[in-house]
Design a protein around this motif. Structure first.
Motif, PDB file in Angstrom:
ATOM      1  N   GLU A 152       0.818  -1.222   0.000  1.00  0.00           N
ATOM      2  CA  GLU A 152       0.000   0.000   0.000  1.00  0.00           C
ATOM      3  C   GLU A 152       0.846   1.264   0.000  1.00  0.00           C
ATOM      4  OE1 GLU A 152      -3.429   2.223   2.744  1.00  0.00           O
ATOM      5  OE2 GLU A 152      -2.753   0.189   3.244  1.00  0.00           O
ATOM      6  N   VAL A 175      -2.402   5.811  -5.169  1.00  0.00           N
ATOM      7  CA  VAL A 175      -3.832   5.851  -4.839  1.00  0.00           C
ATOM      8  C   VAL A 175      -4.677   5.380  -6.007  1.00  0.00           C
ATOM      9  CG1 VAL A 175      -5.743   7.411  -4.272  1.00  0.00           C
ATOM     10  CG2 VAL A 175      -3.522   7.713  -3.170  1.00  0.00           C
ATOM     11  N   SER A 231      -1.688   3.973  -1.261  1.00  0.00           N
ATOM     12  CA  SER A 231      -1.761   5.272  -0.589  1.00  0.00           C
ATOM     13  C   SER A 231      -0.675   6.241  -1.064  1.00  0.00           C
ATOM     14  CB  SER A 231      -1.633   5.082   0.929  1.00  0.00           C
ATOM     15  OG  SER A 231      -0.398   4.458   1.258  1.00  0.00           O
TER      16      SER A 231
END
Length: 247
Positions: free
Chosen positions: A218, A223, A228
């Motif tokens: 992540e 995104v 993220s």
């Protein structure tokens, strides 16, 4: 052919390289091993691959690397992004295909491929075991048009990886593949080895996106793909270039 012990295969490869009029001086055994693995531990085939690599490298990157000022047209499109390391410590780069158009200067395109791969591999030094640095790529086909479909450049990119960067590719994720690209991918696939094709995953579902997230992590995945992180343009990543390494 009888199985050759790794130590014996290495020595036979070095001898075969010398018979071909070349030398392995300056190369680590880890780098040479990748050529052996790519050629199923056959010393003679590995030697031929290594010598072909060495000749190609001297021609494509006589400075030992490709400076940015030699690929400015390709860099200007801002279609390549270089993220942090994956969970396995591999380097991750992303191609936004909607920003790519068939190049007017195909030699610059081929040099740009080398610039990308060299910089990507260098970016994961210290994150993966020395000599075992690999690449994870995302080919994003979202919002592409016919003008963005460039079979010749795709084949050149994959073949550069296959022929001159042995055992460097970990995974390619192809996301948002539209119907207009299916025929092009069939053509490209015909030029790829089974080993390369086995590393390509066409992401078609949430399950596929979950697998991509698990592979990359992540904190590294942008995104736009469920992570993220922010997209980082290739030219914004600053590295200290060193003399060329073996693919």
């Amino acid at each position: 052919m009888a199985e050759v012990a790794p130590e014996s295969a290495m020595e036979q490869m070095k001898a075969a390289v010398e018979k071909l009029g070349s030398s392995t001086e300056g190369e680590t055994e880890g780098d040479l091993t990748r050529f052996l693995v790519a050629r199923s531990m056959d010393p003679k085939k590995a030697a031929r691959m290594f010598v072909q690599w060495k000749t190609w490298r001297a021609e494509i990157a006589p400075l030992g690397y490709i400076p940015e000022d030699e690929v400015l047209d390709e860099l200007g499109s801002q279609k390549i992004f270089l993220q942090g390391p994956s969970r396995s410590g591999f380097a991750v780069f992303i191609i936004l295909a909607r920003k790519h158009f068939a190049p007017k200067d195909f030699l610059q395109l081929k040099r740009f491929v080398v610039h990308i791969l060299d910089k990507t591999l260098m970016s994961c030094e210290g994150h993966a075991e020395k000599g075992k640095e690999k690449i994870v790529a995302i080919l994003d086909l979202q919002k592409i048009s016919l003008a963005n479909i460039d079979v010749r450049s795709l084949i050149a990119g994959f073949q550069t990886l296959q022929d001159y960067y042995p055992e460097r590719l970990a995974k390619v994720f192809i996301v948002s593949m539209p119907l207009i690209f299916v025929g092009a991918w069939k053509i490209v696939s015909a030029f790829l080895s089974k080993t390369t094709l086995d590393k390509v995953q066409i992401v078609k579902s949430e399950e596929g996106r979950a697998a991509m997230l698990k592979e990359i992590g992540e904190e590294t995945l942008p995104v736009e793909y469920g992570g993220s992180a922010k997209l980082v343009p290739l030219q914004d990543v600053k590295l200290n270039y060193l003399p060329a390494t073996t693919g």
